[in-house]
Design a protein around this motif. Sequence first.
Motif, PDB file in Angstrom:
ATOM      1  N   ARG A  23       1.795  13.874  -9.543  1.00 16.97           N
ATOM      2  CA  ARG A  23       2.176  15.145  -8.928  1.00 16.97           C
ATOM      3  C   ARG A  23       2.315  16.228  -9.981  1.00 16.97           C
ATOM      4  NH1 ARG A  23       8.572  14.415  -7.271  1.00 16.97           N
ATOM      5  NH2 ARG A  23       9.400  14.323  -9.425  1.00 16.97           N
ATOM      6  N   ARG A  24       2.075  17.434  -9.568  1.00 19.57           N
ATOM      7  CA  ARG A  24       2.170  18.579 -10.483  1.00 19.57           C
ATOM      8  C   ARG A  24       3.429  19.393 -10.162  1.00 19.57           C
ATOM      9  NH1 ARG A  24      -4.096  20.846 -10.260  1.00 19.57           N
ATOM     10  NH2 ARG A  24      -5.088  18.944 -11.109  1.00 19.57           N
ATOM     11  N   ASP A  25       4.213  19.629 -11.180  1.00 23.97           N
ATOM     12  CA  ASP A  25       5.443  20.421 -10.981  1.00 23.97           C
ATOM     13  C   ASP A  25       5.110  21.886 -10.955  1.00 23.97           C
ATOM     14  OD1 ASP A  25       6.924  18.110 -10.923  1.00 23.97           O
ATOM     15  OD2 ASP A  25       7.184  18.082 -13.111  1.00 23.97           O
ATOM     16  N   ALA A  67       0.834  -1.205   0.000  1.00 25.31           N
ATOM     17  CA  ALA A  67       0.000   0.000   0.000  1.00 25.31           C
ATOM     18  C   ALA A  67       0.868   1.255   0.000  1.00 25.31           C
ATOM     19  CB  ALA A  67      -0.923  -0.016   1.216  1.00 25.31           C
ATOM     20  N   LEU A  68       1.940   1.258   0.807  1.00 30.40           N
ATOM     21  CA  LEU A  68       2.836   2.407   0.831  1.00 30.40           C
ATOM     22  C   LEU A  68       3.552   2.579  -0.506  1.00 30.40           C
ATOM     23  CD1 LEU A  68       4.412   1.968   4.391  1.00 30.40           C
ATOM     24  CD2 LEU A  68       2.715   3.663   3.670  1.00 30.40           C
ATOM     25  N   LEU A  69       3.944   1.457  -1.125  1.00 33.07           N
ATOM     26  CA  LEU A  69       4.640   1.526  -2.412  1.00 33.07           C
ATOM     27  C   LEU A  69       3.735   2.121  -3.493  1.00 33.07           C
ATOM     28  CD1 LEU A  69       7.015   0.870  -4.283  1.00 33.07           C
ATOM     29  CD2 LEU A  69       6.074  -1.452  -4.533  1.00 33.07           C
ATOM     30  N   PHE A  70       2.495   1.627  -3.567  1.00 31.25           N
ATOM     31  CA  PHE A  70       1.576   2.133  -4.585  1.00 31.25           C
ATOM     32  C   PHE A  70       1.193   3.592  -4.309  1.00 31.25           C
ATOM     33  CE2 PHE A  70       0.617  -2.438  -5.391  1.00 31.25           C
ATOM     34  CZ  PHE A  70       0.947  -2.443  -6.734  1.00 31.25           C
ATOM     35  N   GLY A  71       1.096   3.957  -3.048  1.00 32.18           N
ATOM     36  CA  GLY A  71       0.823   5.353  -2.722  1.00 32.18           C
ATOM     37  C   GLY A  71       1.947   6.270  -3.147  1.00 32.18           C
ATOM     38  N   TRP A  72       3.194   5.817  -2.936  1.00 29.59           N
ATOM     39  CA  TRP A  72       4.356   6.612  -3.341  1.00 29.59           C
ATOM     40  C   TRP A  72       4.424   6.724  -4.859  1.00 29.59           C
ATOM     41  CZ3 TRP A  72       9.028   4.753  -5.717  1.00 29.59           C
ATOM     42  CH2 TRP A  72      10.017   5.730  -5.830  1.00 29.59           C
ATOM     43  N   LEU A  73       4.145   5.611  -5.575  1.00 30.24           N
ATOM     44  CA  LEU A  73       4.159   5.652  -7.036  1.00 30.24           C
ATOM     45  C   LEU A  73       3.077   6.587  -7.567  1.00 30.24           C
ATOM     46  CD1 LEU A  73       4.744   1.878  -7.919  1.00 30.24           C
ATOM     47  CD2 LEU A  73       6.378   3.769  -8.142  1.00 30.24           C
ATOM     48  N   ALA A  74       1.923   6.597  -6.903  1.00 29.59           N
ATOM     49  CA  ALA A  74       0.844   7.480  -7.348  1.00 29.59           C
ATOM     50  C   ALA A  74       1.217   8.938  -7.203  1.00 29.59           C
ATOM     51  CB  ALA A  74      -0.425   7.167  -6.543  1.00 29.59           C
TER      52      ALA A  74
END
Length: 253
Positions: free
Chosen positions: A251-253, A239-246
């Motif tokens: 993310r917006r630069d 869950a943490l891995l998929f959250g980080w990948l998301a």
Amino acid sequence: MRAALALLLALAAFPCAGETLVTSLSTDRIAITSNFNGASLVVFGVVEREASASPRSGGYDVVVTVRGPRGAVTVREKKRLGPFWLNLDSRQYIAIPAFLSVAANRPLDEIASQDMRREFLLGVDTQVSAQGDRKRTLDPDEPAFRAALIRIRKAQGLFTERSDGVRFLTPTVFRATARIPGTVPLGAYAVDVAVLLDGVQVAKSRTPFQVLKSGAEEDIAEAARDRSLIYGLGVVALALLFGWLATLIFRRD
């Protein structure tokens, strides 16, 4: 003398032994995978008659009952109270099959009397016994809850009853097919076959089979059951891995 008389009366209450029932299933293990949407279970049977027994004048009737694991079920009745619909009444039923399929070669009411069907549990309605509210001496509303339970299970495809589900290949060889839907629970199942003659049961058999997970689903379920701590930590890590990948992807630069 009394013992001998009791034995004679007991023997007179039953038909003379002469039939032997041999049954076989197309499989004793139904595996559920990720794309499982149901399966068919075929039941074959042969009624053997002892050579020394007197011949039967009529033909046989066969009732095949496929029964799933039993459990408790609560049936609730919604009633309108002002502008709201609330569950104001309920009944709890115990030892109810999660799945039930009944097949016969003709309508059950033509095969045996109602008392005989209830005694040998022939038919869907015989599998759900009356279980009224324990707080009441009489429970006139209970039959409506029992009928609702059977109606709901039939609508879900978990209770079925067919009067043309058994086909005789010869006068003593028969075949029946039960459809196992994809929503059935895991567990131990049984196939009960009853052979009747002139409304009296003359032979019966019970054959078990299993509905269980297979492949990756079985491995995951086994890990969750036998190595719960490692399984839980693995789920959290994923869950943490998929959250980080998301967060990286969106993310917006």
